[in-house]
Structure formats: C-alpha cells, structure tokens
Design a protein around this motif. Structure first.
Motif, PDB file in Angstrom:
ATOM      1  N   SER A  25       0.830  -1.218   0.000  1.00 14.49           N
ATOM      2  CA  SER A  25       0.000   0.000   0.000  1.00 14.49           C
ATOM      3  C   SER A  25       0.856   1.257   0.000  1.00 14.49           C
ATOM      4  N   SER A  26       1.899   1.259   0.820  1.00 18.68           N
ATOM      5  CA  SER A  26       2.775   2.441   0.881  1.00 18.68           C
ATOM      6  C   SER A  26       3.470   2.677  -0.454  1.00 18.68           C
ATOM      7  N   ALA A  27       3.858   1.582  -1.122  1.00 16.94           N
ATOM      8  CA  ALA A  27       4.516   1.714  -2.422  1.00 16.94           C
ATOM      9  C   ALA A  27       3.545   2.270  -3.466  1.00 16.94           C
ATOM     10  N   LEU A  28       2.276   1.770  -3.444  1.00 13.94           N
ATOM     11  CA  LEU A  28       1.282   2.255  -4.411  1.00 13.94           C
ATOM     12  C   LEU A  28       0.916   3.714  -4.171  1.00 13.94           C
ATOM     13  N   ILE A  29       0.724   4.073  -2.883  1.00 11.21           N
ATOM     14  CA  ILE A  29       0.394   5.469  -2.556  1.00 11.21           C
ATOM     15  C   ILE A  29       1.533   6.399  -2.962  1.00 11.21           C
ATOM     16  N   SER A  30       2.753   5.960  -2.687  1.00 10.09           N
ATOM     17  CA  SER A  30       3.928   6.754  -3.071  1.00 10.09           C
ATOM     18  C   SER A  30       3.972   6.960  -4.584  1.00 10.09           C
ATOM     19  N   GLY A  31       3.710   5.895  -5.330  1.00 10.60           N
ATOM     20  CA  GLY A  31       3.715   5.997  -6.787  1.00 10.60           C
ATOM     21  C   GLY A  31       2.639   6.939  -7.301  1.00 10.60           C
ATOM     22  N   PHE A  32       1.441   6.858  -6.691  1.00 12.37           N
ATOM     23  CA  PHE A  32       0.334   7.719  -7.120  1.00 12.37           C
ATOM     24  C   PHE A  32       0.655   9.189  -6.875  1.00 12.37           C
ATOM     25  N   ILE A  33       1.189   9.481  -5.691  1.00  9.24           N
ATOM     26  CA  ILE A  33       1.528  10.880  -5.371  1.00  9.24           C
ATOM     27  C   ILE A  33       2.618  11.397  -6.297  1.00  9.24           C
ATOM     28  N   ARG A  34       3.580  10.538  -6.628  1.00  5.85           N
ATOM     29  CA  ARG A  34       4.648  10.955  -7.549  1.00  5.85           C
ATOM     30  C   ARG A  34       4.085  11.249  -8.937  1.00  5.85           C
ATOM     31  N   ILE A  35       3.154  10.425  -9.406  1.00  6.53           N
ATOM     32  CA  ILE A  35       2.520  10.664 -10.712  1.00  6.53           C
ATOM     33  C   ILE A  35       1.723  11.970 -10.689  1.00  6.53           C
ATOM     34  N   LEU A  36       0.973  12.191  -9.599  1.00  5.64           N
ATOM     35  CA  LEU A  36       0.195  13.424  -9.457  1.00  5.64           C
ATOM     36  C   LEU A  36       1.111  14.645  -9.449  1.00  5.64           C
ATOM     37  N   ASN A  37       2.217  14.526  -8.737  1.00  2.00           N
ATOM     38  CA  ASN A  37       3.193  15.622  -8.684  1.00  2.00           C
ATOM     39  C   ASN A  37       3.779  15.905 -10.062  1.00  2.00           C
ATOM     40  N   LEU A  38       4.084  14.837 -10.805  1.00  2.00           N
ATOM     41  CA  LEU A  38       4.638  15.005 -12.154  1.00  2.00           C
ATOM     42  C   LEU A  38       3.634  15.692 -13.071  1.00  2.00           C
ATOM     43  N   TRP A  39       2.358  15.275 -13.007  1.00  4.36           N
ATOM     44  CA  TRP A  39       1.311  15.881 -13.836  1.00  4.36           C
ATOM     45  C   TRP A  39       1.147  17.364 -13.493  1.00  4.36           C
ATOM     46  N   ALA A  40       1.084  17.664 -12.197  1.00  2.95           N
ATOM     47  CA  ALA A  40       0.909  19.061 -11.767  1.00  2.95           C
ATOM     48  C   ALA A  40       2.094  19.917 -12.194  1.00  2.95           C
ATOM     49  N   THR A  41       3.286  19.349 -12.137  1.00  2.97           N
ATOM     50  CA  THR A  41       4.491  20.079 -12.531  1.00  2.97           C
ATOM     51  C   THR A  41       4.440  20.459 -14.006  1.00  2.97           C
ATOM     52  N   TYR A  42       4.079  19.501 -14.858  1.00  3.30           N
ATOM     53  CA  TYR A  42       3.994  19.791 -16.294  1.00  3.30           C
ATOM     54  C   TYR A  42       2.900  20.816 -16.598  1.00  3.30           C
ATOM     55  N   GLN A  43       1.749  20.687 -15.930  1.00  6.31           N
ATOM     56  CA  GLN A  43       0.663  21.637 -16.153  1.00  6.31           C
ATOM     57  C   GLN A  43       1.066  23.051 -15.720  1.00  6.31           C
ATOM     58  N   TYR A  44       1.750  23.123 -14.601  1.00  2.68           N
ATOM     59  CA  TYR A  44       2.177  24.427 -14.076  1.00  2.68           C
ATOM     60  C   TYR A  44       3.195  25.090 -14.996  1.00  2.68           C
ATOM     61  N   SER A  45       4.181  24.320 -15.457  1.00  2.28           N
ATOM     62  CA  SER A  45       5.187  24.888 -16.365  1.00  2.28           C
ATOM     63  C   SER A  45       4.537  25.311 -17.681  1.00  2.28           C
ATOM     64  N   CYS A  46       3.513  24.593 -18.103  1.00  8.74           N
ATOM     65  CA  CYS A  46       2.765  24.966 -19.316  1.00  8.74           C
ATOM     66  C   CYS A  46       2.099  26.328 -19.144  1.00  8.74           C
ATOM     67  N   LEU A  47       1.449  26.544 -18.003  1.00  7.51           N
ATOM     68  CA  LEU A  47       0.757  27.810 -17.745  1.00  7.51           C
ATOM     69  C   LEU A  47       1.743  28.974 -17.661  1.00  7.51           C
ATOM     70  N   ILE A  48       2.849  28.762 -16.956  1.00  9.11           N
ATOM     71  CA  ILE A  48       3.852  29.830 -16.851  1.00  9.11           C
ATOM     72  C   ILE A  48       4.457  30.115 -18.213  1.00  9.11           C
ATOM     73  N   GLY A  49       4.736  29.058 -18.979  1.00  6.01           N
ATOM     74  CA  GLY A  49       5.304  29.240 -20.311  1.00  6.01           C
ATOM     75  C   GLY A  49       4.391  30.068 -21.197  1.00  6.01           C
ATOM     76  N   CYS A  50       3.090  29.805 -21.121  1.00  7.97           N
ATOM     77  CA  CYS A  50       2.113  30.560 -21.903  1.00  7.97           C
ATOM     78  C   CYS A  50       2.106  32.028 -21.475  1.00  7.97           C
ATOM     79  N   ASP A  51       2.124  32.265 -20.173  1.00  3.71           N
ATOM     80  CA  ASP A  51       2.144  33.641 -19.646  1.00  3.71           C
ATOM     81  C   ASP A  51       3.378  34.393 -20.124  1.00  3.71           C
ATOM     82  N   LEU A  52       4.543  33.771 -19.952  1.00  8.75           N
ATOM     83  CA  LEU A  52       5.798  34.441 -20.287  1.00  8.75           C
ATOM     84  C   LEU A  52       5.928  34.661 -21.792  1.00  8.75           C
TER      85      LEU A  52
END
Length: 611
Positions: free
Chosen positions: A101-128
């Motif tokens: 369970s800890s391994a799966l939860i860790s993997g899910f949070i890492r995937i969520l973090n990766l998705w949020a990171t790409y979305q955030y850089s996309c928004l900043i890139g568009c702004d700049l």
C-alpha cells in the motif's frame, strides 16, 4: 531603452542557474506564485511518501528473515499484543499489505506531482511567451527597425520553447532536491555510519562530474542559441527573396548555409544531451561496487550478522534506489538548464524591456480630436547609431483640412519626415506640436499614442496577410466585426471595387502571402482602402500611388481630394503631377526644405517641367 541586439560580454554570474531563476521568478504573476507554493506542498508530500515506502521495507524484510526477532522487538511488541497478532501468516499478510500500500500510494503521489508540474510549467510558459511578444511588439519604432527580425523570431519561438523546458526542469530539479533531502534523512535513521559512507561516495562522484561538465555545457549553450537564430535568418532570407534565389540559381548557397547551421545546432544539442545522461550509466556499476564494498566492510569489521545486515542493507538499497534516480534527475536538470542558459538569458532580456501601459490604448476609442494645426519647430533628426542628420532644422505648418504634398529625390528624407510627423520617430532636437501640444514629451506619452491612433498611414511597402480581401481592408478585425457597406464605399474610392467584383469569391478571395496573387497597383489600392476604412481625419500617404498607372492614379487622387474638408491629407510623391491639387507642397533636399509651393506655383512648375 535597452537594445535587443546590444553586443556585450556577459559575466558568468549573469547566466548562473540561481540568477536566472530569480530573474524569472520576478516576471511570474502573483497567481502563478501562489500556485507554485501549492505545487511545493505536493512535492513535499511526494518526498514524505517516498520516506514511508522506504521505512516499511525494514519490518517487511525483518519479518521474512527472522519473525522471532520481529516479535521480540520492544518497539513493536506493544503494537503486536494490542492487536493480538502473532508470527502466523496473518501478521506476514498484514505487513505485506502495508508495504504494498505504501509503495502504491507513493507511486500515485509521484505521478500526481509530475502531472501538476507539467501543467504548471505549461501555464507559466504561456504567460511568459505572451508577455515577451507583447513587450517586444510595443517597443518604439526606431528600436524595432534597428533589430534583426530573425533574432527576435528565434527568441520568441525556439528559445522561448527552451525556457518553458527550463521551467519544467527547474520544478523537477526542486522535486528531486526535496526527495534527496528526505530520503537522505531516512537513510541516516536506518544506519548512520553506513548511510554516510554510501552517500559520501555517491555525492563525490557527481561532484567530480559537475566540475568537468560545467564549462562544456556553457559552450554548448552558446552554440545552441546562436545557431537557432542563424537558422531562422537563413529561412527568412531564402524564402523572402525566393524570386532572386531562383533567378540567380542560388538555392545551393542557402542549402549549404542551412546544413552547416543545422549540423552545429544538432551537434551541440547531442553533446549537451550526452553530458546530461551519461552519469546514469556510469553510476550504476559504481553503486553496485559501493554496496558490495559496504556489505563486506560492515559484516567483517562491525560484526553484523546476516539477520541484522539483510534488513539494514535492504532498507539502504531501497533508499538508494530512490536516491539514485533523484540524484541523477537533479544532475540532469542542472545540466539541461546549463545547456540552454544563454537562450534563457536572451528571453529574459526581452521580458525586462521597458513597457508603457499607455501604448495599449484602443485605436478607435482613444483618438485625438485634431482641431487646429501641426507645427514643426526647428526639427532635426538622426538615428541613435548614426552621427549624420537625416532631417535638418525643419520648420513647417500644416493646417487642419489642408491637402499637403511632400516631394523630393530618393534619399532626401521624405519618409523620415513623415515618420516624425505621425509620431513613429522622436526628434533629436526641436519640437513637433499638434494643437499647441508637444507630442514627444515624456509626460505626453498618452497624447502621443492618441495622435498615432488618429492617423491612417499608407506606407511604400504595404503588408498584406494571407487572408481574404475583406480582412485585409478591415485589418485587425474579425470577419463578423467588418462593416461590408463601409468596405464597398472605401473600395470604390480606392478604385479597386470593380476588380474585386470580377473575382469568383469577391471580397472573400484569399490573396496569398504578402498579396502574391495581386499586382503592385492592386496591393496599393487595397492599402488605400484600408486607410480609408479606418475613418481617420488625417490621411498620410507615402508614395501610396507609385505603382498605379496614370489613369488609375488620377481617379484615386480625385476621389481623395473630394473627401470632406475635415480630412487632412498629407502625400509624399516623386511625381509633381500627383500633387497638383494640393494646397501646398514642401520640396525637400538633403533633409532640408528648399521650397514651399502654393497651388499656383505647383501648376506653373508643372507647366515648366512639361515644356
């Protein structure tokens, strides 16, 4: 005013990673900064999840290797007795489920973090990117014409894409650093001396790699930035002069140039990519060697039994398994940022250009109500990079409603005089007054912009977009915003309506890039119709009828002269016959007014020239 192509030597501190990040941070909106801190929380949660997944491996391995020791553990005994567990399969199953369970939860949070990171850089890139384009487009005309458009296009497109990649890499870099910190702390709790020994050897290896790669990456960064600009320049020149290229059979010259720039660019990118990724392949055998060495040393000299050593080494190996990718990712991100740091610096220069909000005035809603006259008082002008005056001590007066002509030989300063009059250029000395107001005073920026908004200008080279005739006349308007009754009216005045009506699609005919499907005279008449559609009371024509035949020119000039007396018409022409109906004509030579002709004088001079 900063220069877009100012040449200077940049110190290392100007392209240091932390310096670039701080400068970028200052250009990010408050909304994006708040979002960044939300992303930061997600990064920390991701790192904590990594720690939990590592922490659960030790009891899991301990239970598998020696369940009796696991049951006798003082820290776990209370927990085991409270829930009534023993060393049976139930306890093994529970610990296994917790570990999975800890391994799966860790993997899910890492995937969520990766998705949020790409979305955030996309928004900043568009702004700049939008901000870079806006600041560049709103620079003064003199600065625009002094810069190479190929360099600007490369910076706004290709190099801006690299900046977005840098933003994403910076976020991944931060995530990796946070993960490194938490995982390193966790390893210290497992076994301090063993964790310090392994960590020291790993960090030392990467430190040596960084010291060797730093200068090389900077060199590759400079090559990437330069060749991106050269590529765009080569494309613009070859396609822009395609007629001459074909006629002179110079295709191979541009092909060779493109191939040479492409090779230099790809080679620099390949070398930078190699420096980014090769440590991962190098570190794997080194890590295996470190683990083997650590196991031998600690079993022999610290008297650790296999029952104790296996759970500890298992925890350390799992921790190192998390540590190594984070360490490699941290280095890779640093290397990537370093390899495109010159491009980031170039884009930052555009972001840091001065910007006046008053220049954003709507052209229709913020026009100046021209009441009286335009006055030049001892106006002189030279470009900033030149010592030679183009306009020399000119004084003149143009009253509202007058039809005024400007005549002179090529290079006499006619077009520059018009650029000063319409507010595109500022005098080096002297004053330009509109209704007794100096349009070029720093405190009159809004007044200057309103003056520009009040003028319709037809230049020598008319730009037409690859759209319909209606969209080129109603320039800058959406199709549903165009008044087709007004479109027809101005087309008649410009003597282009009959031609348009003969076309199958009429006003919806696509004219091709730069009006490739039209003649020079047709392009000029569309330009005149565009100026008239704007409904300005001040019309400025810079040799706008030079490509028309005599009959068509007379028809257009007659229609223009019939406009109401509220309209002020200023025309530059080579032929005096074009200006015969003007109220007065200024003759320019070498940047000076040498004659001012009234209506009678124009007619007499024309008769003399024809005799």
């Amino acid at each position: 005013m900063q220069k877009l192509q100012k040449t200077k030597k940049f110190k290392d501190k100007e392209i240091r990673f932390i310096n670039l990040v701080i400068r970028l941070w200052k250009k990010i909106s408050t909304k994006r900064k708040i979002q960044f801190f939300l992303i930061l929380i997600l990064m920390i949660l991701s790192a904590i999840a990594e720690v939990i997944s590592i922490g659960t491996v030790i009891p899991f391995l301990s239970l598998l290797t020696n369940s009796q020791n696991f049951l006798e553990n003082n820290q776990l005994r209370y927990f085991i007795s409270f829930f009534g567990f023993d060393a049976s399969s139930n306890l093994v199953l529970l610990v296994t489920l917790v570990f999975i369970s800890s391994a799966l939860i860790s993997g899910f949070i890492r995937i969520l973090n990766l998705w949020a990171t790409y979305q955030y850089s996309c928004l900043i890139g568009c702004d700049l990117s939008s901000k870079v384009f806006k600041r560049t487009l709103y620079q003064d005309y003199e600065d625009q014409i002094s810069n190479n458009s190929s360099d600007l296009i490369a910076k706004i497109t290709s190099e801006m894409n690299l900046v977005v990649a840098t933003l994403n890499r910076s976020l991944v870099f931060l995530t990796s650093l946070i993960t490194l910190f938490f995982v390193s702390i966790t390893l210290l709790f497992i076994r301090v001396d063993l964790a310090l020994f392994i960590s020291f050897l790993l960090f030392l290896t990467y430190r040596i790699i960084v010291l060797n790669a730093n200068n090389r990456l900077l060199k590759y960064s400079k090559k990437i930035s330069r060749n991106l600009s050269l590529q765009v320049r080569n494309l613009q020149e070859s396609f822009g002069a395609i007629r001459d290229v074909i006629m002179t059979n110079n295709q191979q010259f541009y092909v060779n140039n493109y191939g040479r720039n492409e090779y230099e660019l790809r080679r620099a990118q390949a070398n930078a990519s190699f420096l980014e990724t090769f440590p991962r392949l190098l570190i794997d055998p080194i890590f295996i060697m470190i683990i083997a060495l650590s196991s031998t040393v600690f079993s022999e000299f610290f008297n650790l039994t296999s029952d104790n050593l296996i759970p500890i080494m298992g925890g350390l190996v799992l921790g190192a398994q998390r540590l190594l990718p984070s360490l490699q990712l941290t280095y890779s991100c640093w290397a990537k940022i370093k390899s495109i740091s010159y491009s980031v610096r170039n884009v930052l220069e555009l972001l840091e250009l001065p910007f006046d909000q008053n220049k954003c005035l709507s052209s229709c809603e913020n026009r100046l109500i021209f009441k009286k006259n335009i006055v030049f008082k001892n106006v002189s002008f030279k470009y900033k990079k030149s010592n030679d005056l183009i306009i020399k001590n000119i004084s003149l007066n143009i009253n509202k409603g007058e039809k005024v002509g400007i005549i002179g030989a090529t290079g006499s300063g006619k077009s520059t005089l018009l650029d000063l009059l319409i507010g595109l250029l500022k005098p080096t000395s002297g004053e330009i007054l509109v209704d007794d107001q100096n349009i070029n005073m720093d405190s009159k920026v809004k007044y200057n912009q309103k003056w520009k908004n009040s003028i319709s200008h037809v230049s020598q080279s008319i730009f037409l977009s690859d759209k319909s005739i209606s969209q080129n006349i109603g320039f800058g308007l959406k199709r549903d915003e165009i008044d087709f009754n007004e479109l027809i009216r101005v087309s008649k005045i410009a003597n282009i309506e009959k031609f348009i009506n003969k076309l199958p699609a009429k006003y919806e005919t696509i004219i091709g890039e730069k009006g490739i499907n039209l003649s020079g005279g047709q392009i000029q008449r569309i330009g005149i119709a565009r100026a008239l559609y704007d409904k300005s009371n001040i019309l400025v024509f810079d040799e706008a009828t030079s490509s028309l035949d005599n009959l068509t020119e007379k028809s257009v000039i007659k229609a223009l002269n019939s406009l109401n007396r509220e309209t002020t018409l200023i025309m530059v022409a080579h032929r005096l016959s074009t200006l015969i109906d003007c109220d007065k004509v200024f003759e320019i030579k070498n940047g000076e007014i040498i004659n001012i002709y009234g209506k009678d004088d124009i007619f007499k001079k024309l008769q003399i020239n024809n005799s």
